[in-house]
Design a protein around this motif. Structure first.
Motif, PDB file in Angstrom:
ATOM      1  N   PHE A 150      16.873   9.239   7.187  1.00 22.98           N
ATOM      2  CA  PHE A 150      15.508   9.673   6.930  1.00 22.98           C
ATOM      3  C   PHE A 150      15.538  11.162   6.620  1.00 22.98           C
ATOM      4  O   PHE A 150      16.330  11.905   7.192  1.00 22.98           O
ATOM      5  CB  PHE A 150      14.611   9.418   8.140  1.00 22.98           C
ATOM      6  CG  PHE A 150      14.496   7.965   8.510  1.00 22.98           C
ATOM      7  CD1 PHE A 150      13.661   7.127   7.801  1.00 22.98           C
ATOM      8  CD2 PHE A 150      15.223   7.443   9.556  1.00 22.98           C
ATOM      9  CE1 PHE A 150      13.536   5.789   8.152  1.00 22.98           C
ATOM     10  CE2 PHE A 150      15.119   6.115   9.912  1.00 22.98           C
ATOM     11  CZ  PHE A 150      14.272   5.283   9.201  1.00 22.98           C
ATOM     12  N   SER A 151      14.650  11.613   5.733  1.00 23.01           N
ATOM     13  CA  SER A 151      14.646  13.022   5.354  1.00 23.01           C
ATOM     14  C   SER A 151      13.202  13.480   5.162  1.00 23.01           C
ATOM     15  O   SER A 151      12.538  13.078   4.204  1.00 23.01           O
ATOM     16  CB  SER A 151      15.454  13.207   4.064  1.00 23.01           C
ATOM     17  OG  SER A 151      15.637  14.559   3.784  1.00 23.01           O
TER      18      SER A 151
ATOM     19  N   GLY B 139      12.238  14.024  -0.774  1.00 24.73           N
ATOM     20  CA  GLY B 139      12.747  12.994  -1.678  1.00 24.73           C
ATOM     21  C   GLY B 139      11.783  11.834  -1.732  1.00 24.73           C
ATOM     22  O   GLY B 139      10.569  12.014  -1.623  1.00 24.73           O
ATOM     23  N   PRO B 140      12.304  10.608  -1.864  1.00 23.22           N
ATOM     24  CA  PRO B 140      11.435   9.433  -1.984  1.00 23.22           C
ATOM     25  C   PRO B 140      10.534   9.247  -0.763  1.00 23.22           C
ATOM     26  O   PRO B 140      10.881   9.635   0.356  1.00 23.22           O
ATOM     27  CB  PRO B 140      12.421   8.260  -2.097  1.00 23.22           C
ATOM     28  CG  PRO B 140      13.717   8.867  -2.487  1.00 23.22           C
ATOM     29  CD  PRO B 140      13.717  10.264  -1.964  1.00 23.22           C
ATOM     30  N   GLU B 141       9.384   8.629  -0.986  1.00 17.66           N
ATOM     31  CA  GLU B 141       8.386   8.404   0.068  1.00 17.66           C
ATOM     32  C   GLU B 141       8.962   7.634   1.257  1.00 17.66           C
ATOM     33  O   GLU B 141       8.554   7.836   2.391  1.00 17.66           O
ATOM     34  CB  GLU B 141       7.199   7.650  -0.526  1.00 17.66           C
ATOM     35  CG  GLU B 141       5.970   7.658   0.325  1.00 17.66           C
ATOM     36  CD  GLU B 141       5.274   9.013   0.386  1.00 17.66           C
ATOM     37  OE1 GLU B 141       4.630   9.274   1.410  1.00 17.66           O
ATOM     38  OE2 GLU B 141       5.371   9.793  -0.567  1.00 17.66           O
TER      39      GLU B 141
ATOM     40  N   ALA C 185       0.810  -1.218   0.000  1.00 17.91           N
ATOM     41  CA  ALA C 185       0.000   0.000   0.000  1.00 17.91           C
ATOM     42  C   ALA C 185       0.845   1.270   0.000  1.00 17.91           C
ATOM     43  O   ALA C 185       0.498   2.245  -0.660  1.00 17.91           O
ATOM     44  CB  ALA C 185      -0.937   0.002   1.206  1.00 17.91           C
ATOM     45  N   LEU C 186       1.958   1.274   0.734  1.00 20.74           N
ATOM     46  CA  LEU C 186       2.757   2.480   0.896  1.00 20.74           C
ATOM     47  C   LEU C 186       3.936   2.575  -0.056  1.00 20.74           C
ATOM     48  O   LEU C 186       4.493   3.647  -0.249  1.00 20.74           O
ATOM     49  CB  LEU C 186       3.286   2.587   2.330  1.00 20.74           C
ATOM     50  CG  LEU C 186       2.254   2.690   3.438  1.00 20.74           C
ATOM     51  CD1 LEU C 186       2.944   2.740   4.784  1.00 20.74           C
ATOM     52  CD2 LEU C 186       1.364   3.896   3.241  1.00 20.74           C
ATOM     53  N   GLY C 187       4.351   1.455  -0.598  1.00 22.40           N
ATOM     54  CA  GLY C 187       5.561   1.437  -1.407  1.00 22.40           C
ATOM     55  C   GLY C 187       6.751   1.104  -0.532  1.00 22.40           C
ATOM     56  O   GLY C 187       6.602   0.612   0.583  1.00 22.40           O
ATOM     57  N   PRO C 188       7.963   1.366  -1.013  1.00 20.00           N
ATOM     58  CA  PRO C 188       9.157   1.009  -0.236  1.00 20.00           C
ATOM     59  C   PRO C 188       9.158   1.675   1.142  1.00 20.00           C
ATOM     60  O   PRO C 188       8.771   2.830   1.281  1.00 20.00           O
ATOM     61  CB  PRO C 188      10.304   1.551  -1.083  1.00 20.00           C
ATOM     62  CG  PRO C 188       9.744   1.786  -2.431  1.00 20.00           C
ATOM     63  CD  PRO C 188       8.282   2.028  -2.270  1.00 20.00           C
TER      64      PRO C 188
END
Length: 145
Positions: free
Chosen positions: A72-73, A106-108, A23-26
């Motif tokens: 984490f960002s 950036g990425p999820e 559901a959320l992706g990586p």
């Protein structure tokens, strides 16, 4: 009144369900979280533990990122307002409104699951267990760690 802080922690998640990943992706499962927190508090209540009258308003901004040495960002902003009113007969009417916004930089996967905004639990919508009110997977099971 205001406050400033710094957060430095190492997080490791275990047993993330496949439904959550679908559901959320990586999802980043481990890493260092590092960054500042700033906040403002306005408080006219008559006590920190059991107020009977007054108001409390809080705005908090937190950021974590690679610039601070973490994996984490993201940034997160929350605002909360509480109002207490003594009705008499040892009865207090209390109200609370809390809103927030969190966004990865950036990425999820840069926004950890535990920093996302969930409803349910003792400090949220009563009658629902912690993190049990919100997005569901394809089989109607709440997404959680």
């Amino acid at each position: 009144m205001g406050f400033i802080g710094y957060r430095l922690e190492y997080d490791r998640l275990e047993r993330i369900s496949q439904a959550t990943i679908d559901a959320l992706g990586p999802v980043r499962e481990r890493g260092v979280m590092s960054g500042p927190t700033l906040g403002l508090v306005w408080n006219t209540s008559d006590g920190p533990l059991n107020p009977t009258k007054g108001e409390v308003a809080t705005v908090t901004f937190g950021q974590a990122g690679k610039i601070w040495g973490g994996q984490f960002s993201f940034y997160k902003v929350t605002a909360e307002a509480k109002k207490y009113l003594l009705l008499g007969w040892e009865t207090i009417l209390a109200g609370r409104l809390k809103i927030g916004f969190a966004e990865p930089l950036g990425p999820e996967e840069n926004l950890p699951i535990f920093e996302r905004l969930y409803a349910g639990g003792e400090k949220s919508v009563r009658g629902y267990a912690r993190r049990k009110l919100g997005p569901l997977n394809a089989t109607a099971i709440p997404l959680e760690v």
